[in-house]
Design a protein around this motif. Structure first.
Motif, PDB file in Angstrom:
ATOM      1  N   ARG A 271       0.819  -1.209   0.000  1.00  0.00           N
ATOM      2  CA  ARG A 271       0.000   0.000   0.000  1.00  0.00           C
ATOM      3  C   ARG A 271       0.860   1.269   0.000  1.00  0.00           C
ATOM      4  O   ARG A 271       0.557   2.219  -0.709  1.00  0.00           O
ATOM      5  CB  ARG A 271      -0.867   0.030   1.260  1.00  0.00           C
ATOM      6  N   THR A 272       1.886   1.238   0.835  1.00  0.00           N
ATOM      7  CA  THR A 272       2.699   2.453   0.976  1.00  0.00           C
ATOM      8  C   THR A 272       3.365   2.832  -0.349  1.00  0.00           C
ATOM      9  O   THR A 272       3.171   3.959  -0.829  1.00  0.00           O
ATOM     10  CB  THR A 272       3.737   2.260   2.100  1.00  0.00           C
ATOM     11  N   LEU A 274       2.501   1.913  -3.274  1.00  0.00           N
ATOM     12  CA  LEU A 274       1.445   2.207  -4.251  1.00  0.00           C
ATOM     13  C   LEU A 274       0.903   3.622  -4.041  1.00  0.00           C
ATOM     14  O   LEU A 274       0.632   4.343  -5.009  1.00  0.00           O
ATOM     15  CB  LEU A 274       0.309   1.187  -4.128  1.00  0.00           C
ATOM     16  N   SER A 275       0.721   3.979  -2.770  1.00  0.00           N
ATOM     17  CA  SER A 275       0.250   5.348  -2.476  1.00  0.00           C
ATOM     18  C   SER A 275       1.239   6.359  -3.016  1.00  0.00           C
ATOM     19  O   SER A 275       0.854   7.373  -3.621  1.00  0.00           O
ATOM     20  CB  SER A 275       0.137   5.567  -0.975  1.00  0.00           C
ATOM     21  N   GLU A 276       2.513   6.057  -2.792  1.00  0.00           N
ATOM     22  CA  GLU A 276       3.547   6.987  -3.251  1.00  0.00           C
ATOM     23  C   GLU A 276       3.515   7.113  -4.769  1.00  0.00           C
ATOM     24  O   GLU A 276       3.523   8.219  -5.317  1.00  0.00           O
ATOM     25  CB  GLU A 276       4.920   6.499  -2.787  1.00  0.00           C
TER      26      GLU A 276
ATOM     27  N   SER B   9       6.560   8.985   5.163  1.00  0.00           N
ATOM     28  CA  SER B   9       7.132   8.676   3.850  1.00  0.00           C
ATOM     29  C   SER B   9       7.553   9.978   3.171  1.00  0.00           C
ATOM     30  O   SER B   9       6.715  10.820   2.841  1.00  0.00           O
ATOM     31  CB  SER B   9       6.098   7.938   2.990  1.00  0.00           C
ATOM     32  N   ARG B  11       8.717  10.475   0.262  1.00  0.00           N
ATOM     33  CA  ARG B  11       8.273  10.618  -1.130  1.00  0.00           C
ATOM     34  C   ARG B  11       6.826  11.082  -1.186  1.00  0.00           C
ATOM     35  O   ARG B  11       6.437  11.878  -2.039  1.00  0.00           O
ATOM     36  CB  ARG B  11       8.465   9.293  -1.860  1.00  0.00           C
ATOM     37  N   LEU B  12       6.017  10.563  -0.265  1.00  0.00           N
ATOM     38  CA  LEU B  12       4.621  11.003  -0.200  1.00  0.00           C
ATOM     39  C   LEU B  12       4.556  12.460   0.256  1.00  0.00           C
ATOM     40  O   LEU B  12       3.740  13.242  -0.252  1.00  0.00           O
ATOM     41  CB  LEU B  12       3.866  10.095   0.782  1.00  0.00           C
ATOM     42  N   SER B  15       5.344  14.654  -2.854  1.00  0.00           N
ATOM     43  CA  SER B  15       4.305  14.750  -3.886  1.00  0.00           C
ATOM     44  C   SER B  15       3.079  15.492  -3.368  1.00  0.00           C
ATOM     45  O   SER B  15       2.497  16.318  -4.078  1.00  0.00           O
ATOM     46  CB  SER B  15       3.933  13.355  -4.399  1.00  0.00           C
ATOM     47  N   ALA B  80      -3.020   3.773   5.659  1.00  0.00           N
ATOM     48  CA  ALA B  80      -3.140   2.506   4.926  1.00  0.00           C
ATOM     49  C   ALA B  80      -4.037   1.535   5.685  1.00  0.00           C
ATOM     50  O   ALA B  80      -4.406   0.489   5.154  1.00  0.00           O
ATOM     51  CB  ALA B  80      -1.758   1.883   4.750  1.00  0.00           C
ATOM     52  N   LYS B 101      -5.169   4.941   2.050  1.00  0.00           N
ATOM     53  CA  LYS B 101      -4.107   4.857   1.048  1.00  0.00           C
ATOM     54  C   LYS B 101      -4.245   3.548   0.283  1.00  0.00           C
ATOM     55  O   LYS B 101      -4.577   2.545   0.910  1.00  0.00           O
ATOM     56  CB  LYS B 101      -2.735   4.880   1.717  1.00  0.00           C
ATOM     57  N   PRO B 102      -3.948   3.466  -0.981  1.00  0.00           N
ATOM     58  CA  PRO B 102      -3.613   4.546  -1.909  1.00  0.00           C
ATOM     59  C   PRO B 102      -4.851   5.401  -2.186  1.00  0.00           C
ATOM     60  O   PRO B 102      -5.973   4.873  -2.192  1.00  0.00           O
ATOM     61  CB  PRO B 102      -3.177   3.806  -3.170  1.00  0.00           C
ATOM     62  N   PHE B 103      -4.667   6.660  -2.456  1.00  0.00           N
ATOM     63  CA  PHE B 103      -5.790   7.591  -2.579  1.00  0.00           C
ATOM     64  C   PHE B 103      -5.675   8.376  -3.879  1.00  0.00           C
ATOM     65  O   PHE B 103      -4.600   8.431  -4.492  1.00  0.00           O
ATOM     66  CB  PHE B 103      -5.789   8.556  -1.390  1.00  0.00           C
TER      67      PHE B 103
END
Lengths: 476, 221
Positions: A271-272, A274-276, B9, B11-12, B15, B80, B101-103
């Motif tokens: 999930r993590t 994929l979310s990213e 995260s 990277r998240l 973005s 998540a 998540k994922p969203f």
């Protein structure tokens, strides 16, 4: 087993077998008893007639006047009245009637009066008297001894064969036989009913623990794996079965829980990234002309891809180990060379975290093992030490003194003794927060799986907040 | 509008920050629960976007501590954890929204905007002012001749002033709600944005929409 035939049942089989066995036995015994008693009584009845016949034979004598029956009715009244129950006829050798009992009246015994060599028995229907048992014998009447007065001797004349027909009513004897038959077969019926009841009751009681287990097993909800089987009264034959069954249920429950957790962990680990990926791509698409942003997003995307690839590779390695398809080779493996290679790989990460790796191996240290797998083991153990040791700590790698192996030690201030049991679990991480990325919690699981395949002794201990992994290679 | 994202995260973080900034939001970031907690207590954010599994202090503890301290910040949990029980727990502990998540980024944006509207008690995303119609959900402003194109920052400033219509908003307050960081913004940046906004709106004859109160700030009467 055909589709339509019912499934064999222990209960039914035992009931049928015991009832059939007991039934055959009881019927056999009854039949034997019946035949024995009937035979015994019939023989007695016949013997009695025969003895009576002997009396008549004795009374039949040869006198000078000829053959005569020295018969006195008052001593044998059963020959005197029409009711009998005994009848006789004595026939002379010339076929003439010597004597006939009064009880016959005008009737004659309905059988042949010709001489016979041995005694013959038959049943005859006598008018007015019913069924009678009839004995026919031919004998030589006795005569006065010429030398001794009053003594009798057998007649020497072979032509003086006298035939005696002696009959006795058998209605009362037959009634006795009927009563005995009734008693025997009636008892048989009652006994059979008792046996049926006894067998069913005994089986029900004896097989109660089995029925109990069956009921409990049937009631197990496939979704509730915490069910266990209990014997109300433990029995020697079933207790081991129940214990094994419960042990299997425990293993099954553990397996399902592990599988659920594993699936959930995999899903979570995916999930993590994929979310990213989704967030990077969606935000990137909003302004594709922002070159700087798009390039940095591409770099992130590449990193995520590599991490996912690593995750999938590790999972596949574990799956191969579980499935037995990962084959280990036995080569000469220099642990010092591998360590130098691995240390170079972790150097950057160690520098970032200001972790010092103190390796005490400088001479070749050769063991017999699988090069690739040993490299993976050491890589993961060192990655683990460098990533999870406190920033600025020192990781020590040295040879074991008393065995062919290594130990890797690093400070672990946050670990507690109970954590050691989880260290090798798949996806386990001390901090519940999933940082995603490089550490998915699979490295030590792979170390354990490879160690098992290579027959390495892998142990871990926590002493003074120092975490030490010991790796002992089998004797080379 | 100023948001706080507590997410481990990196990277998240990058973005989401980029995405929100392109929509005119100011977004501060914290990588662990303790840092996020400190920021949420120290500054007045319109919305807090909160991950649950965080190093240092988990998201639910952050939320509970904030509520125990009486914070009324609007919180959107971004996690998540997808079980119904997790969602119920999060909402019962004081979250205003929950996204798994994922969203979809646009969905996150729409939900954050809805929470912002809720904060300023404006359920209707459309605000009519003179000849202008402002749609805060779409981030667009219309005149009878058509759409007026504003930069995200200009729109956010207008939206913020509209949310406080009739009240004077100081330059400092505008800086705090329009920009990330804490004091790195040039002193005249708000004046520049207001000036550009006025120019675009005055072309459509709404000359007195944003008024200056010398020594205080700006107001939409």
């Amino acid at each position: 087993m055909s589709k339509n035939s019912p499934m064999p049942s222990i209960h039914r089989t035992l009931t049928h077998t015991l009832l059939l066995g007991a039934g055959f036995f009881i019927v056999g015994v009854s039949l034997l008893l019946d035949l024995t008693i009937t035979g015994f009584l019939t023989d007695g009845f016949d013997d009695d007639i025969f003895f009576r016949a002997q009396s008549l034979v004795t009374l039949t004598k040869v006198f000078e006047e000829g053959i005569e029956l020295d018969f006195a009715g008052e001593f044998m009244p059963e020959f005197e009245t029409a009711e009998g129950p005994e009848y006789f006829e004595i026939w002379l050798p010339d076929g003439s009637l010597l004597e006939r009992s009064e009880s016959l009246g005008k009737n004659a015994l309905p059988t042949s009066n010709s001489p016979v060599e041995a005694a013959e028995w038959e049943n005859v229907e006598l008018p007015g008297a019913g069924l009678c048992r009839l004995l026919r014998i031919t004998f030589h009447p006795q005569q006065e001894d010429a030398d001794v007065e009053g003594e009798l001797e057998a007649s020497g004349d072979a032509t003086l064969g006298v035939t005696l027909l002696l009959a006795r009513k058998r209605n009362s004897f037959d009634q006795l036989l009927k009563a005995i038959h009734f008693l025997i077969w009636g008892s048989l019926g009652v006994l059979l009913l008792v046996v049926i009841g006894f067998v069913r009751l005994t089986l029900r009681r004896g097989l109660r623990p089995l029925d109990d287990i069956q009921r409990q097993v049937q009631n197990i909800d496939p979704g509730a794996l915490d069910s266990r089987i209990f014997l109300q009264k433990p029995v020697v034959e079933l207790t081991p079965v129940v214990d094994q069954l419960n042990a299997m249920l425990v293993r099954l429950e553990d397996g399902v829980i592990r599988e659920r957790r594993f699936t959930s962990d995999v899903a979570h680990e995916l999930r993590t990234p994929l979310s990213e990926l989704r967030s990077l791509s969606e935000v990137g698409l909003k302004d594709p002309d922002d070159h700087e942003m798009v390039v940095s997003f591409f770099q992130d995307t590449r990193e995520i891809s590599l991490e996912m690839e690593h995750l999938v590779s590790t999972l596949l390695e574990l799956s191969r180990c579980d499935g037995g398809s990962r084959i280990a080779t036995a080569d000469d493996v220099d642990l010092t060379s591998i360590l130098q290679k691995v240390l170079k790989r972790v150097a950057t990460h160690a520098l970032e975290r200001q972790v010092k790796v103190d390796c005490h191996l400088d001479q070749p240290f050769v063991v017999k093992s699988d090069w690739t797998m040993v490299e993976t083991i050491l890589q993961n153990l060192l990655n683990n030490a460098v990533s999870h040791g406190p920033q600025g700590c020192t990781v020590v790698v040295e040879k074991l003194k008393d065995a062919p192996g290594l130990k890797i030690r690093n400070p672990a201030p946050n670990l507690v003794e109970s954590d050691l049991t989880h260290l090798f679990e798949r996806f386990w991480q001390k901090d519940a927060a999933r940082t995603g990325g490089k550490n998915a919690g699979l490295g030590l699981s792979l170390v354990k799986a490879f160690a098992l395949l290579l027959n390495l002794e892998l142990s871990v201990q926590l002493e003074d907040q120092q975490l030490t992994f010991c790796l002992v290679f089998p004797g080379t | 509008m100023k948001l706080l994202l507590i997410e481990d995260s990196t990277r998240l973080q990058r973005s989401i920050k980029k995405g929100f900034e392109k929509e005119g939001f100011a977004l501060d970031i914290a990588g662990d629960g303790l840092e996020g907690m400190a920021l949420a207590v120290a500054y007045d954010y319109d919305v807090l976007i909160l991950d649950l599994m965080l190093p240092g202090m988990d998201g639910l503890s952050v939320l509970k501590t904030l509520r125990d301290r009486g914070s009324k910040i609007h919180v959107l949990i971004l996690s998540a954890k997808d079980q119904v029980a997790d969602r119920i727990k999060g909402l019962e502990m004081g979250a205003d929204d929950y996204l798994i998540k994922p969203f979809d980024f646009d969905e996150l944006l729409a939900r954050v905007r809805a929470l912002v509207r809720r904060r300023y008690e404006t359920k209707d995303p459309t605000i009519q002012i003179g000849n202008l119609k402002v749609n805060t959900a779409l981030g667009k402003i219309y005149h009878q001749d058509g759409e007026i194109t504003l930069s995200p920052k200009e729109f956010t400033l207008l939206e913020y002033l509209l949310a406080r219509r009739g009240r004077v908003v100081t330059r400092d307050a505008l800086v705090e709600h329009l920009y990330t960081g804490y004091g790195d913004v040039a002193s005249n940046v708000i004046d520049v944005v207001v000036c550009n906004l006025r120019k675009k709106i005055q072309q459509k004859c709404e000359q007195t929409l944003i008024q200056t109160r010398r020594g205080f700030g700006y107001v939409i009467p």
